[in-house]
Design a protein around this motif. Structure first.
Motif, PDB file in Angstrom:
ATOM      1  N   VAL A  30       0.833  -1.203   0.000  1.00  0.00           N
ATOM      2  CA  VAL A  30       0.000   0.000   0.000  1.00  0.00           C
ATOM      3  C   VAL A  30       0.870   1.257   0.000  1.00  0.00           C
ATOM      4  O   VAL A  30       0.541   2.255  -0.645  1.00  0.00           O
ATOM      5  N   TRP A  31       2.011   1.236   0.699  1.00  0.00           N
ATOM      6  CA  TRP A  31       2.903   2.399   0.667  1.00  0.00           C
ATOM      7  C   TRP A  31       3.583   2.532  -0.689  1.00  0.00           C
ATOM      8  O   TRP A  31       3.792   3.643  -1.183  1.00  0.00           O
ATOM      9  N   GLU A  32       3.920   1.405  -1.305  1.00  0.00           N
ATOM     10  CA  GLU A  32       4.513   1.444  -2.638  1.00  0.00           C
ATOM     11  C   GLU A  32       3.508   2.012  -3.650  1.00  0.00           C
ATOM     12  O   GLU A  32       3.853   2.833  -4.497  1.00  0.00           O
ATOM     13  N   SER A  33       2.274   1.574  -3.548  1.00  0.00           N
ATOM     14  CA  SER A  33       1.232   2.079  -4.432  1.00  0.00           C
ATOM     15  C   SER A  33       1.025   3.578  -4.233  1.00  0.00           C
ATOM     16  O   SER A  33       0.828   4.325  -5.204  1.00  0.00           O
TER      17      SER A  33
ATOM     18  N   ILE B  88      -6.377  18.423   1.023  1.00  0.00           N
ATOM     19  CA  ILE B  88      -7.203  17.213   0.996  1.00  0.00           C
ATOM     20  C   ILE B  88      -6.510  16.112   0.211  1.00  0.00           C
ATOM     21  O   ILE B  88      -6.555  14.942   0.588  1.00  0.00           O
ATOM     22  N   ALA B  89      -5.838  16.484  -0.880  1.00  0.00           N
ATOM     23  CA  ALA B  89      -5.125  15.490  -1.692  1.00  0.00           C
ATOM     24  C   ALA B  89      -4.035  14.798  -0.866  1.00  0.00           C
ATOM     25  O   ALA B  89      -3.888  13.576  -0.929  1.00  0.00           O
ATOM     26  N   TYR B  90      -3.271  15.563  -0.105  1.00  0.00           N
ATOM     27  CA  TYR B  90      -2.223  14.964   0.730  1.00  0.00           C
ATOM     28  C   TYR B  90      -2.810  14.127   1.864  1.00  0.00           C
ATOM     29  O   TYR B  90      -2.255  13.093   2.225  1.00  0.00           O
ATOM     30  N   ALA B  91      -3.921  14.575   2.419  1.00  0.00           N
ATOM     31  CA  ALA B  91      -4.566  13.797   3.485  1.00  0.00           C
ATOM     32  C   ALA B  91      -5.050  12.453   2.954  1.00  0.00           C
ATOM     33  O   ALA B  91      -4.894  11.416   3.620  1.00  0.00           O
ATOM     34  N   ILE B  92      -5.605  12.453   1.769  1.00  0.00           N
ATOM     35  CA  ILE B  92      -6.044  11.186   1.159  1.00  0.00           C
ATOM     36  C   ILE B  92      -4.842  10.323   0.820  1.00  0.00           C
ATOM     37  O   ILE B  92      -4.852   9.112   1.034  1.00  0.00           O
ATOM     38  N   ARG B  93      -3.797  10.941   0.302  1.00  0.00           N
ATOM     39  CA  ARG B  93      -2.594  10.205  -0.116  1.00  0.00           C
ATOM     40  C   ARG B  93      -1.896   9.528   1.061  1.00  0.00           C
ATOM     41  O   ARG B  93      -1.399   8.420   0.941  1.00  0.00           O
ATOM     42  N   ILE B  94      -1.852  10.176   2.207  1.00  0.00           N
ATOM     43  CA  ILE B  94      -1.169   9.635   3.379  1.00  0.00           C
ATOM     44  C   ILE B  94      -2.137   8.900   4.306  1.00  0.00           C
ATOM     45  O   ILE B  94      -1.781   7.916   4.950  1.00  0.00           O
ATOM     46  N   GLY B  95      -3.367   9.342   4.373  1.00  0.00           N
ATOM     47  CA  GLY B  95      -4.348   8.762   5.301  1.00  0.00           C
ATOM     48  C   GLY B  95      -4.665   7.309   5.030  1.00  0.00           C
ATOM     49  O   GLY B  95      -4.775   6.504   5.952  1.00  0.00           O
TER      50      GLY B  95
ATOM     51  N   VAL C  41      -4.093   1.643   6.881  1.00  0.00           N
ATOM     52  CA  VAL C  41      -3.787   0.226   6.616  1.00  0.00           C
ATOM     53  C   VAL C  41      -2.613  -0.230   7.474  1.00  0.00           C
ATOM     54  O   VAL C  41      -2.629  -1.329   8.038  1.00  0.00           O
ATOM     55  N   THR C  42      -1.595   0.604   7.611  1.00  0.00           N
ATOM     56  CA  THR C  42      -0.436   0.253   8.430  1.00  0.00           C
ATOM     57  C   THR C  42      -0.813   0.136   9.901  1.00  0.00           C
ATOM     58  O   THR C  42      -0.345  -0.764  10.601  1.00  0.00           O
TER      59      THR C  42
ATOM     60  N   ILE D 193      -3.744  -0.754  11.123  1.00  0.00           N
ATOM     61  CA  ILE D 193      -4.492  -2.003  11.282  1.00  0.00           C
ATOM     62  C   ILE D 193      -3.552  -3.204  11.226  1.00  0.00           C
ATOM     63  O   ILE D 193      -3.695  -4.154  12.000  1.00  0.00           O
ATOM     64  N   ALA D 194      -2.555  -3.163  10.345  1.00  0.00           N
ATOM     65  CA  ALA D 194      -1.581  -4.256  10.256  1.00  0.00           C
ATOM     66  C   ALA D 194      -0.762  -4.366  11.543  1.00  0.00           C
ATOM     67  O   ALA D 194      -0.488  -5.479  12.018  1.00  0.00           O
ATOM     68  N   CYS D 195      -0.378  -3.230  12.109  1.00  0.00           N
ATOM     69  CA  CYS D 195       0.369  -3.257  13.373  1.00  0.00           C
ATOM     70  C   CYS D 195      -0.486  -3.842  14.493  1.00  0.00           C
ATOM     71  O   CYS D 195       0.014  -4.608  15.319  1.00  0.00           O
ATOM     72  N   TRP D 196      -1.755  -3.477  14.518  1.00  0.00           N
ATOM     73  CA  TRP D 196      -2.670  -4.027  15.517  1.00  0.00           C
ATOM     74  C   TRP D 196      -2.800  -5.543  15.338  1.00  0.00           C
ATOM     75  O   TRP D 196      -2.811  -6.288  16.316  1.00  0.00           O
ATOM     76  N   GLU D 197      -2.892  -5.994  14.089  1.00  0.00           N
ATOM     77  CA  GLU D 197      -3.001  -7.421  13.819  1.00  0.00           C
ATOM     78  C   GLU D 197      -1.747  -8.176  14.264  1.00  0.00           C
ATOM     79  O   GLU D 197      -1.832  -9.241  14.886  1.00  0.00           O
ATOM     80  N   ILE D 198      -0.574  -7.621  13.994  1.00  0.00           N
ATOM     81  CA  ILE D 198       0.681  -8.254  14.421  1.00  0.00           C
ATOM     82  C   ILE D 198       0.762  -8.271  15.949  1.00  0.00           C
ATOM     83  O   ILE D 198       1.173  -9.280  16.544  1.00  0.00           O
TER      84      ILE D 198
END
Length: 63
Positions: free
Chosen positions: A14-17, A30-37, A42-43, A45-50
């Protein structure tokens, strides 16, 4: 397959994309917030899952 692999792979992809895609249209703030948000969410949620795999099931990257 290691149980933590899907969470790690998803975060990387997702970061590569986000890095390779262009900015969304609209005001720059707003564009930067969408781009980074999106990738940041996702990261998180992944950290929480790990964390959950480690604390509840004892799964670590080494074992």
């Amino acid at each position: 397959m290691h149980p933590e692999l899907p969470a790690l792979l998803t975060s990387v992809l997702v970061w590569e994309s986000a890095a390779l895609g262009g900015l969304p249209t609209g005001p720059p703030a707003i564009a930067y917030a969408i781009r980074i948000g999106g990738p940041a969410t996702v990261t998180a949620i992944a950290c929480w899952e790990i964390h959950r795999l480690r604390t509840r099931y004892g799964v670590t990257l080494r074992g």
